[in-house]
Structures are given as structure tokens and as C-alpha cells.
Scaffold this motif. Structure first.
Motif, mmCIF file in Angstrom:
data_model
loop_
_atom_site.group_PDB
_atom_site.id
_atom_site.type_symbol
_atom_site.label_atom_id
_atom_site.label_comp_id
_atom_site.label_asym_id
_atom_site.label_seq_id
_atom_site.Cartn_x
_atom_site.Cartn_y
_atom_site.Cartn_z
ATOM 1 N N GLU A 65 75.842 45.574 -83.580
ATOM 2 C CA GLU A 65 76.406 45.785 -84.504
ATOM 3 C C GLU A 65 77.730 45.927 -84.482
ATOM 4 N N LYS A 108 71.268 54.082 -79.484
ATOM 5 C CA LYS A 108 72.450 53.369 -80.212
ATOM 6 C C LYS A 108 73.070 53.024 -79.182
ATOM 7 N N GLN A 112 72.262 50.367 -80.562
ATOM 8 C CA GLN A 112 73.466 49.706 -81.526
ATOM 9 C C GLN A 112 74.530 49.119 -81.572
#
Lengths: 243, 349
Positions: free
Chosen positions: A225, A218, A221
Motif C-alpha cells: 500500500e 502489516k 501491507q
């Protein structure tokens, strides 16, 4: 990435699981070997997480005061112009306490290479807000999320874009593609130094699972992102290059 | 060789060049700026490096890099700028790096002002930065001494792998006097194995960092180092051995104090002077010869009499110690004599 670890990198075992530092550390080592500068390279590392590299790299290394890596590196370079000199620091060093040092080394086009690990927080001290913390991002000193009305989000790379320097790029330490680009940029930055072109800086967006309070996947990510929305990737200055 | 007429600050700069210094990084601040200006062209002539940095912080940390690479490296500052230098001085000490830092003292606290002052004594002699250290401090009292001390400063810095401070002041920095300059010498940046230069295959990499991380004998090593540095006490005694009152003064104040000694002696009053040349280590041994002293008085350009405590320690509080401090103005020789007489009278009662 080679399967065999570079000989000039002893270890990266002190970094937290999922941290980007170990990757960056290895990429610097691989690049030094490919450019055949292992026996000439002098590195200057910042305090805190960056400082672990002094025990991981087989390079002559100076541990500088927080945020003063760049002037320290410039001092070495003037005395030993035959040595490639690389300063390795975090975003707090480069864009907070050492902002003046970063801008003025670029203004002088000092012939050193700078690697900035941007993980959006102060890592070693426990994940406090940094100039690079994203709006709304929760940290140890912005527990309700960073208030963009009170604290802006700073992109050091954007600030340097207008300067007459040799090389400026940003990559993310996420995924095979991100790693390949990160390595290419580090190599080009050092090549510019070897060619005598002047100041080069590569910022590497880096996951900090410990302080983002996220599992490693995560955290990656988040970098890929969220951080890239504020910190666009790519090469921005490449003196004499095809860009 | 014929003497040259030079300003104190320029003499410091030229003497640094002649001592083999080939690296300077610093920032303008009065009253030391002539050092910066002089080296901006002189370094070019000798193939050295001059960098005007964005701040004293950058200046001292750039100097640290140059010192770590083996150069004889110099910076200079004054007042508020010297406070900014403290970060790097603490790091130089921590990493066992030699370097020379000049403080051309100005007057006052905060911004203060640009006139001569001696208010940095505590900062210079107590380890002005964070942590647990002291540094050798040399205090020139003439333009000639500016020339003579620079090579000594670099030699001591290298002998102990420790920064050395030069405590000048605006008056010594701005006055012009005739000087004999030392010979020009070169320094080999490969003189010391510890200096970074790239690590050959199979060698252990050089690490410049707090020696706490690298020396198992850290505590003993430092205690021995400071004990050894204590042997570097330097001073000038001027008619101190038979004096009833002994003045203690350094830098520009010592020249007025010497004048006061001459005036007092002319009228039969036995006044003497001890002039510390090293402010740290403080020249305690100088006081052993003051067999006749009834009282001591420091002469300083500051309000609190910063050096008086060191004199009290040196004489183990066996005699009264007072101070005559001025602010903005230089001490006056007739006032010194008057105050010294008053001290002696008080002791006689």
C-alpha cells in the motif's frame, strides 16, 4: 510457485520471519532450474542479509564488497561469457554506496542480471534510513520520520528508465500475484542475458518486518500500500519484447 | 632478439600480456595512464578484456570478479586512485585471490602532484587497506625490470593465492629504455579448481568469500602463509660487502644511489648499496653481508624517510640509520656522497 522446493536452494532459515529475501532466494532457484542453468550460473551476493545466500544456494558464489556486486559480476562475465551471472543486492548497495556502479554497468549495457531487494531501509545494520526510505518513514536514523526537505526518496528504476539496456522491471514480494510476476520478471531478465541482449535489472519490493517494527502481515501491507506509491510496479524496458 | 625501445608503463602493460594477463580494468590517473591506453588496444589483439571503469573502486572490484573466475587479472593506478584500490586489495587478500596491482607512484599526500615520488612505501608494505594483512611488493628500477617482474608477480600471486603489488614510480613509468621482451604465453582459466565456473550437480559449490568463514584453521593458515612469503626476499647488492656506509634505495632512487657509489669509489670512499627488489618482505637477509658497515642511509623521494624504520629493524639498531629524502626533485648523487661521508665522520668521532 511449485510445491516442491528447488534442489539448488538448500535453506532460507537464516532470514527473519516474514522477510522477502527467502522468497526471492527461492524464486532465483526455481528460475535457474526452469532455464536449466543451475550448473552454469555464477552468483555474486552483497554483504549483510544478501550474503546469507552464499550458504543457501548450490551455485558457485562470490561474496562481494558492499555495493560492488555489479562490477564483480561483470568481471566474472568477461572471463566466463558462457556462464549466466547474477548479482543479488539490496537497495543500499544498488542505489546508495553502489549507485555509480549500477548506473555505469547500465551505461555499458554489461551483460549481467541484477536483482535488487528494496525494503526501504538498511536491514542488517538495524534499519537505518536509505535513499529508498519513504517520506515520513521512521527509521533508526530518522526517528522523527524521514524529512523530505532534507532527504529525497530515490527510485533507482526511474533513473534507469532512459538507458539503453535489455530489461528493467519491478515487482513486489507480496501475494500470489506479486510472487508470480516477480518470478516471471527474474526469468525474463535471465533470458535476456542468455540471449546476449545486455544489462537486466529486476527490483523486488520486499517486506522487512524486523526493521519496520511491524508484524509480517502489516509489513506486507506497507509494501503493497505505501511503497508502491513511490515505486510503481511493472516492466519498463523489455528489448525486443512485446512491451 | 633485438631490443625494443619502450616506455616503462608500456613495458609493464606488454609484459602483462606476455605473462598471460587477459583482463584489465582501471581508471585514468597520471602518471600510470599509458598502461590503460596501451591495453585499450592491445587486449583486443590478444582476445582479452579491457574495461575502463567509472572509478578505481569499480576497477579493483571488477578485477576481483575476473580473478575469482580464474583469469590473470591486472589493474593499475597512482596516488589518490591507489588509495581507492585499497578496498578491493583487502577483499582479494581476505578471499585468497591472486591478482596484480600496479602503483606508479606520484609525489605527495592528498592530491599531491604528478612528479615521481616514493611516498606510498608505508601504504604498500603495511597492508594499505583495512584489516590485518601484507602483500608481496615488487619494486622495479628499470624498464627491463618492468618486463621481467610481471610474470614473477603473477606467479607469486598464484603460488600464495594472494595479490601482489608492483611499486613503480613516475620516472620509471615515463622513461624509455631498450628492453628484451619475454615470450608470449597463455594462461588457462581452468588452472585452479577454486575458480568459479558453475557448479556441477553433486559437487560442492565454490565459495569466494572471506576464508575466515570457510577455513577452520584460519589463524594457523594465515600465519604459515605469511611465514612462507617471507622466503621471497629479493634484493641487489652493489659493493655492499666491504662498504663503510651502505645506502638503501629502490626504484628510481636506487639508480642515483648506484651512481653515488661509483663516484665515491672513484675517490676511495667505500660506499655500497642494497637495493630492495621486494619491499615486502623486506630483504633483511641482504644486511648479513654488510660486515664492514658503520652506518646506513636510505635514499628516498619522500619527506619522512619511510623505509628507514625497516632498515633499523633489519640491522637490529646495531648501527645508525639515517635517510636522505627529497620532494619533487630526484636525489643528487653528490649530495648522497656528502651526506654518507658526514655520517661516517660522525661515527669515527
Amino acid at each position: 510457485m511449485k510445491l516442491k522446493a528447488p534442489e539448488c536452494v538448500f535453506s532460507s532459515a537464516g532470514f527473519c520471519p516474514g522477510c522477502g529475501h527467502g522468497l526471492a532466494s527461492r524464486l532465483v532457484g526455481e528460475t535457474a532450474e526452469e532455464l536449466n542453468i543451475v550448473e552454469k550460473l555464477v552468483t555474486v551476493v552483497d554483504v549483510a542479509c544478501c550474503s546469507f545466500n552464499i550458504d543457501y544456494w548450490n551455485f558457485d558464489t562470490i561474496m562481494a564488497a558492499h555495493g560492488r556486486d555489479i562490477p564483480t559480476a561483470v568481471g566474472v562475465k568477461h572471463v566466463r561469457p558462457g556462464c549466466p551471472v547474477l548479482a543479488y543486492m539490496g537497495d543500499g548497495a544498488a542505489y546508495s554506496i553502489g549507485m555509480a556502479e549500477t548506473i555505469h554497468a547500465a551505461l555499458r549495457n554489461d551483460p549481467v542480471t541484477v536483482i535488487v531487494i528494496n525494503n526501504s531501509v538498511f536491514g542488517m545494520t538495524g534499519g537505518q534510513m536509505a535513499p529508498t526510505t519513504l517520506p515520513g518513514e521512521r527509521t533508526a536514523t530518522s526517528p522523527k520520520g524521514k524529512d523530505p526537505a532534507r532527504y529525497g526518496t530515490l527510485s533507482g528504476v526511474e533513473l534507469l528508465k532512459g538507458m539503453d539496456i535489455a530489461y528493467l522491471a519491478r515487482a513486489e514480494l507480496v501475494g500470489v500475484g506479486g510472487m508470480a510476476k516477480a518470478k516471471r520478471y527474474i526469468k525474463k531478465a535471465l533470458e535476456h542475458q542468455l540471449n546476449g541482449d545486455g544489462f537486466s535489472l529486476v527490483e523486488l519490493l520486499s517486506p522487512c518486518p524486523t526493521n519496520l517494527n511491524l508484524p509480517p502481515v502489516k509489513a506486507k501491507q506497507f509494501v503493497h500500500e505505501e511503497m508502491t506509491k513511490y515505486f510503481p510496479l511493472g516492466e519498463f524496458i523489455d528489448k525486443g519484447g512485446d512491451k | 632478439m633485438a631490443k625494443e625501445l619502450m616506455k616503462g608503463n608500456e613495458a609493464l602493460a606488454e609484459a602483462a600480456i606476455r605473462a598471460g594477463c587477459r583482463f584489465y580494468s582501471g581508471y585514468p590517473i597520471t602518471p600510470q595512464t599509458e598502461i590503460l591506453e596501451y591495453l585499450s588496444w592491445r587486449m583486443d589483439e590478444v582476445g582479452g578484456t579491457f574495461v575502463q571503469t567509472e572509478s578505481e573502486l569499480a576497477g579493483i572490484n571488477m578485477l576481483l570478479g575476473a580473478a575469482a573466475a580464474g583469469a590473470r587479472a591486472l589493474t593499475s593506478s597512482a596516488g589518490p586512485g591507489f588509495s581507492l584500490n585499497q578496498e578491493g586489495i583487502s577483499y582479494l587478500v581476505a578471499a585468497d585471490l591472486p591478482a596484480v596491482i600496479i602503483d606508479v607512484m606520484r609525489i605527495g599526500t592528498g592530491l599531491g602532484d604528478i612528479a615521481q615520488g616514493q611516498g606510498d612505501y608505508w601504504q604498500l608494505t603495511r597492508g594499505g587497506g583495512h584489516g590485518d594483512y601484507r602483500t608481496i611488493v615488487l619494486a622495479p628500477a628499470s624498464v627491463q625490470e618492468n618486463c621481467d617482474m610481471m610474470e614473477t608477480a603473477f606467479d607469486l600471486a598464484e603460488k600464495y593465492r594472494h595479490p601482489v603489488l608492483i611499486a613503480s614510480d613516475a620516472a620509471i613509468g615515463q622513461m624509455a629504455e631498450g628492453v628484451n621482451l619475454p615470450e608470449l604465453r597463455e594462461h588457462n582459466i581452468d588452472s585452479f579448481d577454486w575458480a568459479v565456473r558453475g557448479c556441477r550437480h553433486g559437487d560442492a559449490p565454490r565459495k569466494i568469500q572471506n576464508t575466515y568463514y570457510t577455513r577452520p584453521d584460519y589463524v594457523e593458515y594465515l600465519r604459515d602463509k605469511y611465514a612462507a612469503m617471507d622466503s621471497e626476499q629479493r634484493w641487489e647488492s652493489y659493493m655492499a660487502d666491504d662498504a663503510d656506509v651502505v645506502l638503501v634505495a629502490y626504484g628510481i632512487s636506487s639508480r642515483v644511489a648506484k651512481e653515488a657509489v661509483n663516484e665515491a669509489r672513484a675517490e676511495g670512499f667505500r660506499l655500497g648499496l642494497i637495493r630492495p627488489i621486494t619491499l615486502w618482505p623486506f630483504p633483511n637477509r641482504a644486511f648479513e653481508e654488510c660486515k664492514n658497515a658503520k652506518a646506513y642511509m636510505t635514499v628516498e623521494i619522500n619527506i619522512l624517510g619511510q623505509m628507514a624504520d625497516d632498515v633499523r629493524l633489519a640491522v637490529r639498531d646495531t648501527r645508525p640509520v639515517d635517510f636522505y629524502g627529497t620532494f619533487f626533485g630526484l636525489p643528487e648523487s653528490d649530495v648522497i656522497v656528502e651526506k654518507a661521508k658526514a655520517m661516517l665522520e660522525k661515527e669515527g668521532k
